[in-house]
Design an enzyme around this catalytic site. Structure first.
Site, PDB file in Angstrom:
ATOM      1  N   LYS A   9       0.826  -1.204   0.000  1.00 56.55           N
ATOM      2  CA  LYS A   9       0.000   0.000   0.000  1.00 56.55           C
ATOM      3  C   LYS A   9       0.860   1.254   0.000  1.00 56.55           C
ATOM      4  CE  LYS A   9      -3.659   2.310   2.606  1.00 56.55           C
ATOM      5  NZ  LYS A   9      -2.985   3.616   2.516  1.00 56.55           N
ATOM      6  N   LYS A  14       7.593   1.049   1.342  1.00 51.90           N
ATOM      7  CA  LYS A  14       8.233   0.256   0.297  1.00 51.90           C
ATOM      8  C   LYS A  14       9.560   0.855  -0.151  1.00 51.90           C
ATOM      9  CE  LYS A  14       5.002   0.622  -2.660  1.00 51.90           C
ATOM     10  NZ  LYS A  14       4.281   1.567  -1.782  1.00 51.90           N
ATOM     11  N   LYS A  40       5.247   9.126  -7.954  1.00 59.18           N
ATOM     12  CA  LYS A  40       5.943  10.097  -7.098  1.00 59.18           C
ATOM     13  C   LYS A  40       7.430  10.146  -7.403  1.00 59.18           C
ATOM     14  CE  LYS A  40       5.034   8.703  -2.961  1.00 59.18           C
ATOM     15  NZ  LYS A  40       4.494   7.356  -3.277  1.00 59.18           N
ATOM     16  N   ASP A 127      -1.554  -0.056  -4.294  1.00 63.09           N
ATOM     17  CA  ASP A 127      -2.952   0.241  -3.983  1.00 63.09           C
ATOM     18  C   ASP A 127      -3.887  -0.288  -5.078  1.00 63.09           C
ATOM     19  OD1 ASP A 127      -1.220   2.400  -2.642  1.00 63.09           O
ATOM     20  OD2 ASP A 127      -3.137   2.608  -1.607  1.00 63.09           O
TER      21      ASP A 127
END
Length: 256
Positions: A9, A14, A40, A127
């Protein structure tokens, strides 16, 4: 060549985990390549002193077919070869398709044949397991998937969905689930919740990573924890995890 994909998630840690693992693998003498698959584009941030590297999509938009492999890749701490897929302009494209385009660009330039990494680590947002985000599972890029989770309900829910996607693709001969990585948030009943998840998924908990303030202190100094605090508890746990991932088997870790 080891090919590992780390899913979980958003916000579960991560990138911190992948960066630390890349350093641990590099410490072993392996030539490591880390590929960030999150719009990102911050997977490799602390392998470059807190500086963002150009994303593959940005380079491709600027240079198109003239973009060379050296334009798409950068070398970071401990010689780790880094790439960030990046994403589209907000509101004007699909992030999953962007990841697919970045991967295709690497293939077209024979990246893996030229770089010859011993180990490739994909840092993938989990996600939503669809489109480009599923490429490491379904296109043969990775052969094993590891899921980072905590005991938080949404993290466990996402982990279960990721595992289901891996199982669906496994039947086509693609990546298999290598295990869970417990990245602690110190929520109530965390151990029991993640142990239950592991049992439900018929897998094991490969690592129990502590919530360590050394990580934040390292990032405040624009460095990864393996560089700034190589002897801390978290770093030792990461080294054990890296070994377990390479071994590909063994007993589940003892959670605390």
């Amino acid at each position: 060549m080891y090919r590992f994909a780390v899913y979980g998630k958003g916000g579960i840690g991560k990138s911190t985990t992948c960066t630390a693992l890349s350093c641990a693998f590099a410490e072993m003498g392996l030539r490591v390549m880390q590929i960030g698959c999150d719009p990102k584009a911050d997977s490799t941030l602390y392998l470059h002193g807190g500086e963002r590297i150009p994303t593959m999509l940005d380079v491709l938009r600027e240079k198109r077919d003239e973009a060379t492999l050296s334009d798409l890749l950068c070398t970071g701490y401990r010689g780790i070869v880094c790439a960030e897929a990046g994403g589209p302009t907000p509101g004007l494209g699909c992030a999953g398709r962007g990841i697919a385009a970045a991967f295709e660009a690497l293939d077209e330039r024979d990246a893996f044949d030229i770089i010859k990494p011993d180990l490739v680590l994909y840092d993938v947002l989990g996600d939503v397991v669809c489109g480009g985000f599923a490429m490491p599972i379904r296109e043969g890029y990775a052969n094993r998937v590891f899921i980072v989770t905590s005991g938080e309900n949404m993290s466990i829910y996402a982990a279960a969905n990721i595992a289901l996607a891996v199982e669906n693709f496994r039947q086509r001969g693609y990546a298999t689930l290598g295990g869970l990585i417990l990245n602690r948030r110190n929520v109530p009943d965390e151990t029991e919740k993640v142990e239950t998840l592991a049992a439900d998924l018929h897998t094991q908990i490969l690592a129990d990573l502590p919530r360590d303030n050394m990580i934040s202190l390292a990032q405040d100094a624009n460095r990864g924890v393996m560089e700034a605090y190589p002897d801390c508890e978290y770093a030792q746990k990461i080294r054990a995890l890296a070994k377990a991932m390479l071994d590909g088997e063994g007993e589940p870790c003892e959670t605390v």
